[in-house]
Design a protein around this motif. Structure first.
Motif, PDB file in Angstrom:
ATOM      1  N   CYS A  81       4.939  -0.760  14.255  1.00  0.00           N
ATOM      2  CA  CYS A  81       4.296   0.533  14.471  1.00  0.00           C
ATOM      3  C   CYS A  81       4.427   1.390  13.216  1.00  0.00           C
ATOM      4  CB  CYS A  81       4.861   1.267  15.682  1.00  0.00           C
ATOM      5  SG  CYS A  81       6.405   2.140  15.392  1.00  0.00           S
ATOM      6  N   ALA A  82       3.541   2.357  13.106  1.00  0.00           N
ATOM      7  CA  ALA A  82       3.558   3.313  11.995  1.00  0.00           C
ATOM      8  C   ALA A  82       3.752   4.709  12.565  1.00  0.00           C
ATOM      9  CB  ALA A  82       2.259   3.226  11.208  1.00  0.00           C
ATOM     10  N   VAL A  83       4.710   5.450  12.017  1.00  0.00           N
ATOM     11  CA  VAL A  83       5.030   6.803  12.493  1.00  0.00           C
ATOM     12  C   VAL A  83       4.526   7.808  11.467  1.00  0.00           C
ATOM     13  CG1 VAL A  83       6.845   8.381  13.227  1.00  0.00           C
ATOM     14  CG2 VAL A  83       7.054   5.922  13.708  1.00  0.00           C
ATOM     15  N   MET A  84       3.747   8.793  11.932  1.00  0.00           N
ATOM     16  CA  MET A  84       3.145   9.797  11.052  1.00  0.00           C
ATOM     17  C   MET A  84       3.336  11.189  11.635  1.00  0.00           C
ATOM     18  SD  MET A  84      -0.515   7.906  10.261  1.00  0.00           S
ATOM     19  CE  MET A  84      -0.590   6.992  11.817  1.00  0.00           C
ATOM     20  N   PRO A  85       3.593  12.188  10.794  1.00  0.00           N
ATOM     21  CA  PRO A  85       3.678  13.559  11.280  1.00  0.00           C
ATOM     22  C   PRO A  85       2.296  14.206  11.357  1.00  0.00           C
ATOM     23  CG  PRO A  85       4.192  13.522   8.956  1.00  0.00           C
ATOM     24  CD  PRO A  85       3.940  12.090   9.361  1.00  0.00           C
ATOM     25  N   PHE A  86       2.182  15.238  12.200  1.00  0.00           N
ATOM     26  CA  PHE A  86       0.971  16.059  12.199  1.00  0.00           C
ATOM     27  C   PHE A  86       1.392  17.513  12.420  1.00  0.00           C
ATOM     28  CE2 PHE A  86       1.463  15.000  16.726  1.00  0.00           C
ATOM     29  CZ  PHE A  86       1.243  16.215  17.353  1.00  0.00           C
ATOM     30  N   ASP A  87       0.497  18.434  12.061  1.00  0.00           N
ATOM     31  CA  ASP A  87       0.826  19.856  12.124  1.00  0.00           C
ATOM     32  C   ASP A  87       0.097  20.602  13.225  1.00  0.00           C
ATOM     33  OD1 ASP A  87       2.660  20.167   9.811  1.00  0.00           O
ATOM     34  OD2 ASP A  87       0.915  19.486   8.674  1.00  0.00           O
ATOM     35  N   THR A  88      -1.100  20.175  13.591  1.00  0.00           N
ATOM     36  CA  THR A  88      -1.874  20.883  14.607  1.00  0.00           C
ATOM     37  C   THR A  88      -2.435  19.900  15.619  1.00  0.00           C
ATOM     38  OG1 THR A  88      -3.980  20.730  13.432  1.00  0.00           O
ATOM     39  CG2 THR A  88      -2.549  22.612  12.901  1.00  0.00           C
ATOM     40  N   GLU A  89      -2.783  20.426  16.755  1.00  0.00           N
ATOM     41  CA  GLU A  89      -3.405  19.612  17.799  1.00  0.00           C
ATOM     42  C   GLU A  89      -4.693  18.967  17.290  1.00  0.00           C
ATOM     43  OE1 GLU A  89      -5.574  20.923  21.834  1.00  0.00           O
ATOM     44  OE2 GLU A  89      -3.434  21.473  21.765  1.00  0.00           O
ATOM     45  N   GLU A 118       0.813  -1.219   0.000  1.00  0.00           N
ATOM     46  CA  GLU A 118       0.000   0.000   0.000  1.00  0.00           C
ATOM     47  C   GLU A 118       0.848   1.272   0.000  1.00  0.00           C
ATOM     48  OE1 GLU A 118      -2.765  -0.343   3.243  1.00  0.00           O
ATOM     49  OE2 GLU A 118      -4.024  -1.784   2.169  1.00  0.00           O
ATOM     50  N   GLY A 119       2.175   1.113  -0.043  1.00  0.00           N
ATOM     51  CA  GLY A 119       3.040   2.279  -0.185  1.00  0.00           C
ATOM     52  C   GLY A 119       3.827   2.663   1.037  1.00  0.00           C
ATOM     53  N   GLY A 120       3.684   1.918   2.144  1.00  0.00           N
ATOM     54  CA  GLY A 120       4.454   2.222   3.339  1.00  0.00           C
ATOM     55  C   GLY A 120       5.921   1.862   3.159  1.00  0.00           C
ATOM     56  N   ARG A 121       6.762   2.545   3.899  1.00  0.00           N
ATOM     57  CA  ARG A 121       8.204   2.313   3.822  1.00  0.00           C
ATOM     58  C   ARG A 121       8.690   1.696   5.134  1.00  0.00           C
ATOM     59  NH1 ARG A 121      12.764   7.118   3.500  1.00  0.00           N
ATOM     60  NH2 ARG A 121      14.620   5.768   3.436  1.00  0.00           N
ATOM     61  N   VAL A 122       9.305   0.542   5.050  1.00  0.00           N
ATOM     62  CA  VAL A 122       9.858  -0.114   6.236  1.00  0.00           C
ATOM     63  C   VAL A 122      11.207   0.506   6.546  1.00  0.00           C
ATOM     64  CG1 VAL A 122      10.688  -2.283   7.205  1.00  0.00           C
ATOM     65  CG2 VAL A 122       8.655  -2.281   5.757  1.00  0.00           C
ATOM     66  N   ARG A 123      11.305   1.143   7.716  1.00  0.00           N
ATOM     67  CA  ARG A 123      12.547   1.822   8.102  1.00  0.00           C
ATOM     68  C   ARG A 123      13.446   0.928   8.946  1.00  0.00           C
ATOM     69  NH1 ARG A 123      12.375   7.304   7.226  1.00  0.00           N
ATOM     70  NH2 ARG A 123      14.616   7.104   7.640  1.00  0.00           N
ATOM     71  N   ASN A 169      -3.238   7.357   7.479  1.00  0.00           N
ATOM     72  CA  ASN A 169      -3.993   6.639   8.494  1.00  0.00           C
ATOM     73  C   ASN A 169      -5.062   5.714   7.923  1.00  0.00           C
ATOM     74  OD1 ASN A 169      -4.222   6.367  11.450  1.00  0.00           O
ATOM     75  ND2 ASN A 169      -6.339   7.014  11.099  1.00  0.00           N
ATOM     76  N   ASP A 170      -5.366   5.841   6.631  1.00  0.00           N
ATOM     77  CA  ASP A 170      -6.345   4.943   6.040  1.00  0.00           C
ATOM     78  C   ASP A 170      -5.741   3.622   5.570  1.00  0.00           C
ATOM     79  OD1 ASP A 170      -4.889   6.067   3.989  1.00  0.00           O
ATOM     80  OD2 ASP A 170      -6.621   6.417   2.684  1.00  0.00           O
ATOM     81  N   MET A 171      -4.420   3.475   5.673  1.00  0.00           N
ATOM     82  CA  MET A 171      -3.787   2.220   5.267  1.00  0.00           C
ATOM     83  C   MET A 171      -4.134   1.100   6.243  1.00  0.00           C
ATOM     84  SD  MET A 171       0.034   3.337   4.049  1.00  0.00           S
ATOM     85  CE  MET A 171       0.306   4.335   2.585  1.00  0.00           C
ATOM     86  N   THR A 172      -4.072  -0.121   5.756  1.00  0.00           N
ATOM     87  CA  THR A 172      -4.437  -1.286   6.560  1.00  0.00           C
ATOM     88  C   THR A 172      -3.620  -1.374   7.843  1.00  0.00           C
ATOM     89  OG1 THR A 172      -5.041  -2.493   4.555  1.00  0.00           O
ATOM     90  CG2 THR A 172      -4.647  -3.801   6.539  1.00  0.00           C
TER      91      THR A 172
END
Length: 479
Positions: free
Chosen positions: A388-396, A344-349, A374-377
């Motif tokens: 685990c999946a790590v994602m950035p966010f910009d606002t609370e 689905e396009g995720g990158r294994v780090r 966040n919509d990925m399986t």
């Protein structure tokens, strides 16, 4: 091999038809214990014994005497904790250091619950008629059927069993067929503690037979289930047919929200432990990590460095942080989810398979995904492995929106030094348990449980006492 028997009506018994199954040690990959394979007849025998104990023994009538027995049981568990931890580690492959901590926590549940039951106040509501006085109090259900999972069976059993017993109920326990032996070790202490025969019963076997029979038995007044969401749905369906209440703690997809003002060292350590403890085989795993964008790369680099240092090895080695995956089926499931994440396009780090040079076939390295949405399986489904999946966010607001974008609602965590923000965000997260600057912490005084597809009802604390009792109103006309 070690040989176990079921505990029913104060006696150790074989299955009704004499059948048995074996427990396989995930580390040695050898069968190490033989356990009776019960069926509907064994469940009926246990429930009947529990029903007699509830109706005919002193157990439900004397809260103080119950409390004395439960405290003696807690003392016995405390002295036997090392043996129970060793057995549980052999059953499910978890690191012995982790099992020791889990088993050391069990006695507190059996000390807190009776203290609450002995002192819980009745209420006296005032109605419209001055000549009527009323007392509202809480009474036990009767026989409660408890089903527990394989990942932390002893401690998770105590969350249900302690308040159930302290309230005056009797119980029939069906442990997971993957890891039943530590529950049977706990049952060894029941008679010495002074429980009347039939108050505590353990029936071993498979969920589709023993679990289903426990759910369907007409004398079981309430069900408590800790396990997968799929299993919880089946339990709820059985309960609905009989209009029997259920309390259940199910799967999760917990989010850790990390703000720029967090204590970075403490936070990173907890983030890695959050998805690697129990080799990720825990419903409260912190499998989604949401990091405020200015520190995203820094947190990610530190997580990758810490994950690479997680010691994977023999569960009995004190230096081991992660043991093998409990079953071959669970390992296959983890591999499948990782493959889907990549598709689905995720990158294994880091990780994504066995550790480099690993000889054991059940090892799976801590795995961190980035470049995910966040919509990925892998961000929506419970993997039950060290992923685990790590994602950035910009606002609370964005962080809360991502955290709540899941069908689960078991737990979550917020990492910040801003007290006002901590209040705002914990209020906004839809989950049964939310930590601030902590993770996977608990106490017998604190309620635990989930929302949505993570279950309903609460265990432990005052709420746990409520779950194991029902309200009775006594109204007296005095004139």
């Amino acid at each position: 091999m070690d040989s176990y028997r079921m505990y029913v009506d104060g006696a150790w018994v074989d299955a009704a038809d004499g059948r048995s199954f074996t427990s396989n040690d995930p580390w040695t990959l050898q069968d190490w214990a033989e356990i009776p394979e019960g069926d509907e007849r064994d469940v009926d025998r246990a429930v009947s014994a529990a029903g007699r104990a509830f109706e005919e023994s002193w157990w439900r009538h004397d809260a103080r005497r119950r409390g004395a027995v439960l405290r003696r049981f807690a003392d016995l568990v405390e002295t036997s904790a090392e043996r129970i931890a060793e057995v549980e580690s052999r059953d499910n492959g978890k690191a012995l250091t982790e099992e020791r901590a889990a088993c050391a926590a069990i006695p507190a549940y059996f000390r807190h619950a009776p203290a609450l039951a002995e002192s819980y106040p009745d209420s006296a509501p005032r109605g419209g008629d001055p000549n009527v006085r009323a007392v509202t109090h809480r009474v036990p259900y009767g026989v409660i059927g408890i089903q527990t999972p394989w990942n932390t069976p002893g401690q998770l059993l105590s969350q249900s069993a302690a308040p159930a017993l302290a309230a005056g109920n009797t119980i029939v326990v069906k442990p997971s067929e993957v890891a039943p032996c530590s529950t049977l070790e706990l049952a060894r202490l029941v008679e010495e503690a002074g429980f009347p025969a039939g108050v505590v019963n353990v029936v071993t076997g498979f969920g589709q037979v023993v679990g289903a029979a426990l759910c369907a038995h007409p004398r079981v007044a309430k069900l408590a289930f800790t396990g997968s969401t799929q299993g919880g749905v089946l339990v709820a369906e059985h309960a609905a047919r009989r209009l029997v209440p259920v309390v259940m703690e199910l799967g999760g997809k917990s989010a850790n929200i990390v703000f720029t003002d967090c204590d970075l060292d403490r936070t990173v350590d907890a983030l890695v432990r959050g998805f690697t403890v129990a080799s990720g085989q825990t419903c409260m795993a912190g499998s989604r990590v949401l990091v405020e964008r200015p520190i995203h790369d820094l947190v990610l680099d530190r997580m990758l460095d810490a994950a690479a240092k997680v010691r994977i090895g023999d569960p009995r080695d004190p230096a081991t942080a992660m043991g093998p995956i409990a079953t071959e089926a669970q390992l296959a499931k983890i591999r499948q989810f990782v493959a889907i994440g990549v598709e689905e396009g995720g990158r294994v780090r880091c990780g994504g398979g066995p550790p480099e040079g690993a000889e054991h076939p059940r090892f799976f390295a801590p795995t961190v995904f980035t470049d995910v949405t966040n919509d990925m399986t892998i961000c929506q489904e419970e993997i039950f492995g060290p992923v685990c999946a790590v994602m950035p966010f910009d606002t609370e607001e964005a962080a809360v929106r991502i955290a709540n974008d899941t069908r689960y609602g078991l737990s979550g965590a917020v990492w910040t030094s801003d007290l006002a923000r901590a209040h705002r965000v914990t209020d906004a997260i839809r989950a049964g348990v939310v930590w601030v600057n902590d993770q996977r912490a608990g106490d017998p005084a604190f309620a635990t449980g989930g929302t949505a597809m993570s279950g309903y009802g609460r265990l432990s604390g005052v709420e746990g006492h409520h779950e194991m009792t029902q309200v009775k109103s006594v109204q007296m006309r005095i004139a």
